[in-house]
Design a protein around this motif. Structure first.
Motif, PDB file in Angstrom:
ATOM      1  N   GLN A 221       0.768  -1.100   0.176  1.00  0.00           N
ATOM      2  CA  GLN A 221      -0.056   0.135   0.136  1.00  0.00           C
ATOM      3  C   GLN A 221       0.881   1.310  -0.002  1.00  0.00           C
ATOM      4  OE1 GLN A 221      -1.566  -0.858   3.991  1.00  0.00           O
ATOM      5  NE2 GLN A 221      -1.098   0.997   4.799  1.00  0.00           N
ATOM      6  N   VAL A 222       0.159   2.670  -0.295  1.00  0.00           N
ATOM      7  CA  VAL A 222       1.085   3.703  -0.332  1.00  0.00           C
ATOM      8  C   VAL A 222       1.208   4.152   1.184  1.00  0.00           C
ATOM      9  CG1 VAL A 222       1.007   6.136  -1.223  1.00  0.00           C
ATOM     10  CG2 VAL A 222       0.482   4.399  -2.370  1.00  0.00           C
ATOM     11  N   TYR A 223       2.441   4.463   1.786  1.00  0.00           N
ATOM     12  CA  TYR A 223       2.641   4.939   2.933  1.00  0.00           C
ATOM     13  C   TYR A 223       2.535   6.492   3.128  1.00  0.00           C
ATOM     14  CZ  TYR A 223       3.779   0.007   3.891  1.00  0.00           C
ATOM     15  OH  TYR A 223       3.904  -1.309   4.102  1.00  0.00           O
ATOM     16  N   ASN A 224       1.995   7.108   3.806  1.00  0.00           N
ATOM     17  CA  ASN A 224       1.883   8.551   4.181  1.00  0.00           C
ATOM     18  C   ASN A 224       1.520   9.171   2.764  1.00  0.00           C
ATOM     19  OD1 ASN A 224       2.831   8.401   6.854  1.00  0.00           O
ATOM     20  ND2 ASN A 224       5.091   8.138   6.081  1.00  0.00           N
ATOM     21  N   ASP A 225       0.994   8.732   1.898  1.00  0.00           N
ATOM     22  CA  ASP A 225       0.369   9.152   0.464  1.00  0.00           C
ATOM     23  C   ASP A 225       1.773   9.857  -0.166  1.00  0.00           C
ATOM     24  OD1 ASP A 225      -1.709   9.724  -1.204  1.00  0.00           O
ATOM     25  OD2 ASP A 225      -1.591  12.005  -0.515  1.00  0.00           O
ATOM     26  N   GLN A 226       2.975   9.002   0.071  1.00  0.00           N
ATOM     27  CA  GLN A 226       4.112   9.406  -0.556  1.00  0.00           C
ATOM     28  C   GLN A 226       4.983   8.234  -1.072  1.00  0.00           C
ATOM     29  OE1 GLN A 226       5.070  12.027   3.576  1.00  0.00           O
ATOM     30  NE2 GLN A 226       6.769  11.184   2.486  1.00  0.00           N
ATOM     31  N   PHE A 227       4.941   7.162  -0.734  1.00  0.00           N
ATOM     32  CA  PHE A 227       5.730   5.884  -1.443  1.00  0.00           C
ATOM     33  C   PHE A 227       5.120   4.659  -1.109  1.00  0.00           C
ATOM     34  CE2 PHE A 227       7.471   5.976   2.952  1.00  0.00           C
ATOM     35  CZ  PHE A 227       7.790   4.639   3.101  1.00  0.00           C
ATOM     36  N   ALA A 228       5.746   3.674  -1.884  1.00  0.00           N
ATOM     37  CA  ALA A 228       5.181   2.317  -1.716  1.00  0.00           C
ATOM     38  C   ALA A 228       6.538   1.401  -1.782  1.00  0.00           C
ATOM     39  CB  ALA A 228       4.161   1.845  -2.706  1.00  0.00           C
ATOM     40  N   VAL A 229       6.390   0.395  -1.402  1.00  0.00           N
ATOM     41  CA  VAL A 229       7.360  -0.756  -1.420  1.00  0.00           C
ATOM     42  C   VAL A 229       7.147  -1.621  -2.554  1.00  0.00           C
ATOM     43  CG1 VAL A 229       8.837  -2.583  -0.259  1.00  0.00           C
ATOM     44  CG2 VAL A 229       8.218  -0.438   1.015  1.00  0.00           C
TER      45      VAL A 229
END
Length: 314
Positions: A243-251
């Motif tokens: 999922q996208v973390y902090n609306d900033q990045f994804a693994v």
């Protein structure tokens, strides 16, 4: 002398009787009171044990004090001394809902109102999510569909489904073509995915996998009438995504390992690491976005470190 002694003893006994006459009734009263208390305590314990009464504050389901009580017959709703509902095999607390799910003796699920215990939807489902956003995701044993709070069917049948997300405007469902996102009317907004990660609650960024490729998605901030899903970017080189973390990045996971991508579509860390960890730090004067320190473990055990500030990498 002997007569005087007898007289003295007689006077002493009379005085003693006069002094202790008031104690007799008091002692009898105390004895009877203690006996009544003892009998009452024994009776209370007997009734309590016979009913297997179990109550604590965690069973309270509404602000007006309605709570769930279990006894030997099952579970029911009670307010004060007033029993509000029928007795069921189990009652779910279901926080943040005006309704409780109930399970009847046949193992079927229905809904009752927390306010007064009335039956809202009779038990008939084998699966049912909590009633939230005026709807529940239910099954009668063959697929899943959505119902309104009065039991009316809202959508068609799906192979699998998650409850409504994104403030009740969108849901993830699975049909013969794969996973899809639908709106409240059941209209398909995005489909044919092998997986779609949980939809964001407040932010707009999301991820999915379709045809073996990782997708970055953007969800509209509109109501259920204007809800939409837009494809931001497709990555053919990646196989899986978080999922996208902090609306900033994804693994992401590629053929050679773990990496990270930004929501703008940039590759932050190449997918070459055995493991990828990160820490987040507050950015001064910024409410939502955070500075991220990525730590990628290489095959030789050493770490690559990157300090990534989303404000400087927009």
């Amino acid at each position: 002398m002997f007569d005087k002694l007898l007289k003295a003893l007689s006077l002493e006994e009379e005085n003693s009787v006069e002094k202790t006459d008031w104690k007799g009734p008091l002692l009898i009263t105390l004895f009877l009171f203690s006996a009544v208390i003892g009998i009452g305590t024994v009776w209370y314990q007997h009734v309590r044990n016979s009913k297997a009464y179990r109550y604590d504050d965690s069973m309270t389901v509404s602000e007006n004090g309605t709570r769930i009580v279990y006894d030997n017959d099952g579970a029911y709703l009670i307010n004060g001394k007033k029993v509000l509902s029928d007795t069921y095999a189990a009652i779910e607390k279901d926080l943040f809902s005006d309704y409780c799910r109930v399970i009847n003796k046949d193992g079927l699920i229905g809904f009752i109102a927390k306010e007064d215990g009335r039956i809202v939807i009779k038990p008939q489902y084998t699966d049912a999510s909590p009633m939230s956003n005026q709807s529940s995701c239910v099954s009668e044993g063959n697929g899943f569909y959505f119902i309104s709070e009065n039991g009316e069917r809202m959508t068609e049948n799906y192979e699998d489904a998650y409850p409504w997300e994104r403030q009740g405007t969108l849901a993830r469902v699975k049909n013969s073509d794969g996973w899809a996102v639908i709106d409240r009317k059941g209209t398909i907004l995005f489909d044919r995915c092998e997986s779609i990660d949980s939809l964001p609650v407040i932010c707009s960024a999301g991820t999915a996998v379709r045809d073996g490729h990782v997708l970055l998605l953007q969800y509209s901030d509109g109501s259920d009438e204007t809800a939409s899903v837009q494809l931001v970017k497709e990555f053919e080189e990646f196989l899986e995504v978080s999922q996208v973390y902090n609306d900033q990045f994804a693994v992401v996971i590629g053929k050679n390992g773990f990496g990270a991508i930004g929501f703008n579509g940039d590759i932050i860390m190449p997918a070459v690491y055995k493991d990828l960890d990160w820490d987040s730090y507050k950015i001064p004067d910024e409410v939502f976005k955070k500075e991220i320190v990525f730590k990628g473990k290489k095959k030789n055990g050493r770490l690559d470190v990157m300090n990534w500030n989303p404000l400087k990498n927009q």
